[in-house]
Design an enzyme around this catalytic site. Structure first.
Site, PDB file in Angstrom:
ATOM      1  N   TYR A  41      13.877 -42.599  -3.213  1.00  0.00           N
ATOM      2  CA  TYR A  41      13.532 -43.556  -4.262  1.00  0.00           C
ATOM      3  C   TYR A  41      14.758 -44.126  -4.974  1.00  0.00           C
ATOM      4  O   TYR A  41      14.906 -45.345  -5.062  1.00  0.00           O
ATOM      5  CB  TYR A  41      12.547 -42.927  -5.249  1.00  0.00           C
ATOM      6  CG  TYR A  41      11.120 -43.046  -4.809  1.00  0.00           C
ATOM      7  CD1 TYR A  41      10.685 -42.484  -3.603  1.00  0.00           C
ATOM      8  CD2 TYR A  41      10.177 -43.720  -5.575  1.00  0.00           C
ATOM      9  CE1 TYR A  41       9.376 -42.596  -3.184  1.00  0.00           C
ATOM     10  CE2 TYR A  41       8.856 -43.838  -5.154  1.00  0.00           C
ATOM     11  CZ  TYR A  41       8.466 -43.271  -3.960  1.00  0.00           C
ATOM     12  OH  TYR A  41       7.164 -43.400  -3.554  1.00  0.00           O
ATOM     13  N   HIS A  55       4.637 -50.435  -2.086  1.00  0.00           N
ATOM     14  CA  HIS A  55       4.237 -50.689  -3.477  1.00  0.00           C
ATOM     15  C   HIS A  55       4.749 -52.045  -3.982  1.00  0.00           C
ATOM     16  O   HIS A  55       5.104 -52.188  -5.156  1.00  0.00           O
ATOM     17  CB  HIS A  55       4.720 -49.569  -4.404  1.00  0.00           C
ATOM     18  CG  HIS A  55       4.193 -48.219  -4.046  1.00  0.00           C
ATOM     19  ND1 HIS A  55       2.909 -47.810  -4.346  1.00  0.00           N
ATOM     20  CD2 HIS A  55       4.761 -47.176  -3.384  1.00  0.00           C
ATOM     21  CE1 HIS A  55       2.717 -46.576  -3.905  1.00  0.00           C
ATOM     22  NE2 HIS A  55       3.818 -46.180  -3.303  1.00  0.00           N
ATOM     23  N   ASN A  81       0.095 -41.383  -6.964  1.00  0.00           N
ATOM     24  CA  ASN A  81      -0.934 -42.298  -6.478  1.00  0.00           C
ATOM     25  C   ASN A  81      -2.244 -42.046  -7.210  1.00  0.00           C
ATOM     26  O   ASN A  81      -2.331 -41.160  -8.062  1.00  0.00           O
ATOM     27  CB  ASN A  81      -1.142 -42.124  -4.965  1.00  0.00           C
ATOM     28  CG  ASN A  81       0.015 -42.665  -4.145  1.00  0.00           C
ATOM     29  OD1 ASN A  81       0.547 -43.736  -4.420  1.00  0.00           O
ATOM     30  ND2 ASN A  81       0.421 -41.908  -3.136  1.00  0.00           N
TER      31      ASN A  81
END
Length: 494
Positions: free
Chosen positions: A336, A54, A127
């Site tokens: 993350y 990303h 997404n």
């Protein structure tokens, strides 16, 4: 208008910004020119590590407003009454490309929302597709390696991609979406967004329902064809960024509705497949409920400070919204925030774009770029006799039992090996004839770039998956690739 004084990073005014201090007009530059040092030293440190995935993205601020009462499902304060609203930051992105890549590449699009609520920041990180390539986070590094550059040639490799996909039939559903025109959306304003994973909602009575989040754009779905996307990569590799910026500047704000699809207590329909991110929930079984409207209407004043340093994590869930046994989600809960601590620093949450505007109270201290405005001289340990920070029992975790206490590396594929029914329905039910034609031509063009001495093996293995999803699909792709196959060998029976 009164002009501001030019200063260094410490606020000290200085005058000469363009010429280094030297001994004579042609003499050596002096070490004492501290502004030369400061400007050069800062310049070579302006970049932080880009996101592993990303990396190329766009972002905007806006508001989210609750439009429907769902208090029977969740006790989250944001949804406590119709009309509640909060500030939101959104980031859209491609997945596999670098920061300098084109944003019209054939790739899923990241869709991340940060809700600044009174109970902390809630991140919905998904997404533009309701499914993903793999169902277990342990496979994620290997999968992403295939989407990046070949370690020897430093080129994208179609061979690596199809080799991995053909060896992981669970990828088929997402591969077919990627190879359709949905793999090349017309910017970020004309696509839906999905939380993708299964989450849970907890209400005031400690009752839990499973839920998936859907964001429906009000601008309408619009995609590039493969030819159009390829052409736009050359004409304007920043098309999606420019489209978003110009739309907001003109007042054409991006808007849409958030629809959680939940089980409404229908536990009989919930199985382990419901927590498999390679599968969708059918809307006839799990209807969508509109809960709120999102409007993105403000561009951040500085791209790097806000869009590049934005840190989203699916672990940022507010009271009333929680996790599920989804294996990919469970892995992302660690991965993350760990990535952000490496990329930005342990105090990334103190940056403006990531900061909870309602205050933070804990005992975490120090680290690079520490800012003490939240805690000042308060104690950095608990329990203590001096501070006023205490745990609130109203926020205790939802308690539940798990089915088994056996510890093992369970292979979900043994109990859930149907990777073909939903991709087949995608082809026959969700797509029209033109979309099916584009899907086949895109797959054929992409697979023709497979090379190497394992080329035929990879192609034949992947064709088996297409045939098992739908014989017509498999035959058309085989014909396009010039491969002769006995289709009867690959009939799929659930």
């Amino acid at each position: 208008m009164k002009k501001k004084k030019l200063t260094n990073a410490s606020g000290i005014p200085y005058y000469e910004h363009q010429n280094s201090q030297t001994v004579g007009a042609r003499g050596p530059v002096l070490l004492q020119d501290f502004m030369l040092q400061e400007n050069l030293a800062h310049f070579v440190r302006e970049r932080i590590p880009e996101r592993v995935v990303h990396a190329k993205g766009s972002g905007a601020y806006g508001t989210f407003t609750v439009t429907n009462d769902i208090t029977r499902y969740t006790r989250a304060k944001l949804f406590s009454k119709v009309g509640n609203s909060c500030k939101v930051f959104a980031r859209f992105s491609t997945v596999g490309g670098e920061r300098g890549s084109a944003d019209t590449e054939r790739d899923p699009r990241g869709f991340a929302l940060k809700f600044y609520t009174e109970d902390g920041n809630w991140d919905l990180v998904g997404n533009n597709t309701p499914v993903f390539f793999i169902k277990d986070a342990k496979k994620f590094p290997d999968f992403i390696h295939t989407q990046k550059r070949h370690p020897k040639t430093n080129l994208k490799s179609h061979t690596m991609m199809w080799d991995f996909w053909s060896l992981n039939p669970e990828s088929l559903h997402q591969v077919m979406i990627l190879m359709s025109d949905r793999g090349t959306p017309y910017g970020y304003r004309h696509m839906h967004g999905f939380g993708s994973h299964t989450f849970s909602m907890i209400n005031a009575n400690w009752e839990r329902v499973w839920v998936k989040f859907h964001f429906k754009t009000q601008q309408g779905i619009k995609n590039f064809t493969d030819v159009e996307a390829t052409q736009m990569k050359g004409e304007n590799p920043d098309f999606a960024q420019e489209d978003l910026v110009k739309a907001i500047e003109k007042g054409n704000f991006l808007s849409g509705h958030l629809h959680p699809s939940n089980d409404r207590g229908a536990s009989k329909r919930i199985s382990m497949e419901s927590f498999d991110v390679t599968k969708v929930w059918f809307h006839e079984d799990f209807p969508l409920i509109e809960v709120g409207e999102l409007e993105l209407n403000t561009l951040p004043p500085n791209y790097f400070a806000h869009v590049e340093q934005a840190a989203f994590s699916p672990s940022n869930l507010i009271d009333g919204i929680s996790f599920s046994p989804d294996r990919m989600l469970q892995g992302r809960l660690f991965s993350y925030p760990d990535a952000h601590r490496y990329r930005i620093g342990v105090n990334a949450h103190q940056l403006e774009v990531n900061r909870c505007p309602f205050g933070v109270n804990n005992f975490q201290r120090d680290g690079a770029m520490a800012n003490s405005q939240d805690y000042e001289d308060a104690p950095n340990y608990f329990p203590n006799s001096f501070g006023d920070v205490q745990p609130d029992e109203n926020y205790r975790n939802y308690e539940y039992e798990i089915d088994s206490n056996q510890v093992a590396h369970f292979d979900r594929n043994e109990e859930d090996n149907d990777h073909y029914t939903q991709p087949g329905l995608l082809y026959t039910k969700a797509m029209n004839e033109e979309e099916r034609q584009h899907l086949v031509s895109n797959i054929v063009a992409h697979m023709k770039k497979i090379d190497g001495d394992r080329k035929d093996e990879i192609i034949n293995r992947q064709l088996c998956h297409f045939f098992r999803a739908n014989i017509d699909l498999g035959m058309k792709i085989a014909i396009g690739l010039g491969v002769t196959i006995d289709a009867s060998t690959f009939v799929h029976t659930k």
